[in-house]
Design a protein around this motif. Sequence first.
Motif, PDB file in Angstrom:
ATOM      1  N   UNK A  52       0.643  -1.069   0.022  1.00  0.00           N
ATOM      2  CA  UNK A  52      -0.036   0.081   0.051  1.00  0.00           C
ATOM      3  C   UNK A  52       0.773   1.237  -0.002  1.00  0.00           C
ATOM      4  N   UNK A  53       1.786   1.317  -0.704  1.00  0.00           N
ATOM      5  CA  UNK A  53       2.694   2.413  -0.850  1.00  0.00           C
ATOM      6  C   UNK A  53       3.864   2.335   0.451  1.00  0.00           C
ATOM      7  N   UNK A  54       3.786   1.843   1.198  1.00  0.00           N
ATOM      8  CA  UNK A  54       4.629   1.723   2.658  1.00  0.00           C
ATOM      9  C   UNK A  54       5.679   0.688   2.623  1.00  0.00           C
ATOM     10  N   UNK A  55       6.896   0.894   2.715  1.00  0.00           N
ATOM     11  CA  UNK A  55       7.823   0.064   2.966  1.00  0.00           C
ATOM     12  C   UNK A  55       7.824  -0.742   4.383  1.00  0.00           C
ATOM     13  N   UNK A  56       7.867  -2.162   4.213  1.00  0.00           N
ATOM     14  CA  UNK A  56       7.657  -2.864   5.370  1.00  0.00           C
ATOM     15  C   UNK A  56       9.024  -3.862   5.474  1.00  0.00           C
ATOM     16  N   UNK A  57       9.657  -4.047   6.762  1.00  0.00           N
ATOM     17  CA  UNK A  57      10.696  -4.451   6.781  1.00  0.00           C
ATOM     18  C   UNK A  57      10.633  -6.055   7.275  1.00  0.00           C
ATOM     19  N   UNK A  58      10.958  -7.062   6.725  1.00  0.00           N
ATOM     20  CA  UNK A  58      10.827  -8.352   7.148  1.00  0.00           C
ATOM     21  C   UNK A  58      11.616  -8.691   8.239  1.00  0.00           C
ATOM     22  N   UNK A  59      11.181  -9.022   9.547  1.00  0.00           N
ATOM     23  CA  UNK A  59      11.669  -9.145  10.970  1.00  0.00           C
ATOM     24  C   UNK A  59      11.883 -10.630  11.182  1.00  0.00           C
ATOM     25  N   UNK A  60      11.038 -11.591  10.784  1.00  0.00           N
ATOM     26  CA  UNK A  60      11.024 -12.935  10.846  1.00  0.00           C
ATOM     27  C   UNK A  60      10.221 -13.782   9.850  1.00  0.00           C
ATOM     28  N   UNK A  61      10.759 -14.942   9.534  1.00  0.00           N
ATOM     29  CA  UNK A  61      10.234 -15.757   8.652  1.00  0.00           C
ATOM     30  C   UNK A  61      10.307 -17.226   9.197  1.00  0.00           C
ATOM     31  N   UNK A  62       9.180 -17.747   8.768  1.00  0.00           N
ATOM     32  CA  UNK A  62       9.085 -19.232   9.095  1.00  0.00           C
ATOM     33  C   UNK A  62       8.765 -20.115   7.825  1.00  0.00           C
ATOM     34  N   UNK A  63       9.539 -20.983   7.583  1.00  0.00           N
ATOM     35  CA  UNK A  63       9.249 -21.663   6.218  1.00  0.00           C
ATOM     36  C   UNK A  63       8.769 -22.979   6.415  1.00  0.00           C
ATOM     37  N   UNK A  64       7.612 -23.205   5.750  1.00  0.00           N
ATOM     38  CA  UNK A  64       6.600 -24.497   5.902  1.00  0.00           C
ATOM     39  C   UNK A  64       6.809 -25.369   4.591  1.00  0.00           C
ATOM     40  N   UNK A  65       6.439 -26.660   4.789  1.00  0.00           N
ATOM     41  CA  UNK A  65       6.561 -27.571   3.672  1.00  0.00           C
ATOM     42  C   UNK A  65       5.490 -28.396   3.840  1.00  0.00           C
ATOM     43  N   UNK A  66       4.935 -28.680   2.632  1.00  0.00           N
ATOM     44  CA  UNK A  66       3.683 -29.603   2.622  1.00  0.00           C
ATOM     45  C   UNK A  66       3.420 -29.958   1.068  1.00  0.00           C
ATOM     46  N   UNK A  67       3.173 -31.188   0.881  1.00  0.00           N
ATOM     47  CA  UNK A  67       2.765 -31.850  -0.326  1.00  0.00           C
ATOM     48  C   UNK A  67       4.226 -31.631  -1.402  1.00  0.00           C
ATOM     49  N   UNK A  68       5.304 -31.713  -0.630  1.00  0.00           N
ATOM     50  CA  UNK A  68       6.443 -31.385  -1.483  1.00  0.00           C
ATOM     51  C   UNK A  68       6.654 -30.147  -2.066  1.00  0.00           C
ATOM     52  N   UNK A  69       5.974 -29.256  -1.405  1.00  0.00           N
ATOM     53  CA  UNK A  69       6.176 -27.743  -1.794  1.00  0.00           C
ATOM     54  C   UNK A  69       6.489 -27.094  -0.384  1.00  0.00           C
ATOM     55  N   UNK A  70       6.944 -25.560  -0.736  1.00  0.00           N
ATOM     56  CA  UNK A  70       7.063 -25.026   0.585  1.00  0.00           C
ATOM     57  C   UNK A  70       6.615 -23.378   0.349  1.00  0.00           C
ATOM     58  N   UNK A  71       6.347 -22.755   1.551  1.00  0.00           N
ATOM     59  CA  UNK A  71       6.152 -21.481   1.618  1.00  0.00           C
ATOM     60  C   UNK A  71       6.628 -20.818   2.664  1.00  0.00           C
ATOM     61  N   UNK A  72       6.564 -19.400   2.437  1.00  0.00           N
ATOM     62  CA  UNK A  72       7.091 -18.509   3.813  1.00  0.00           C
ATOM     63  C   UNK A  72       5.936 -17.728   4.340  1.00  0.00           C
ATOM     64  N   UNK A  73       6.284 -17.915   5.873  1.00  0.00           N
ATOM     65  CA  UNK A  73       5.201 -17.013   6.498  1.00  0.00           C
ATOM     66  C   UNK A  73       6.042 -16.197   7.241  1.00  0.00           C
TER      67      UNK A  73
END
Length: 116
Positions: free
Chosen positions: A86-107
């Motif tokens: 929304x036009x504002x920068x947000x800095x990533x402070x923490x990341x959890x990586x998840x895997x399911x069904x042979x794929x992965x995603x980031x929260x």
Amino acid sequence: MITGVIARFATGTYTVTRADAEVYVDGYKVSNDESTCEIVASIQPEGATRENAAPAQSSPDNVMIYTVTGLNPRSENGPGDRVAYRGVPYEVTSVQRWEAFGESFCQARAARTVLP
């Protein structure tokens, strides 16, 4: 399967700015380049994703980002990726990586950033 879920619930395509590796010559930093890329993600205000969040952990200045693209959090070695939301920068402070069904995603949790 996970890729399809993220795409289906995506709130948009967002620009990510990542600081490139710092280069030092004779002990002085000589490079502070940045690169950008686009990601498909679902970004939600943090309070919307956590029931009964503690006030110290939940703020309108924090968002949760769900994406299949890897994101880098802030660390003692440098800043985290910045995501324009929304036009504002947000800095990533923490990341959890998840895997399911042979794929992965980031929260990822990100905080509103005030740039110098």
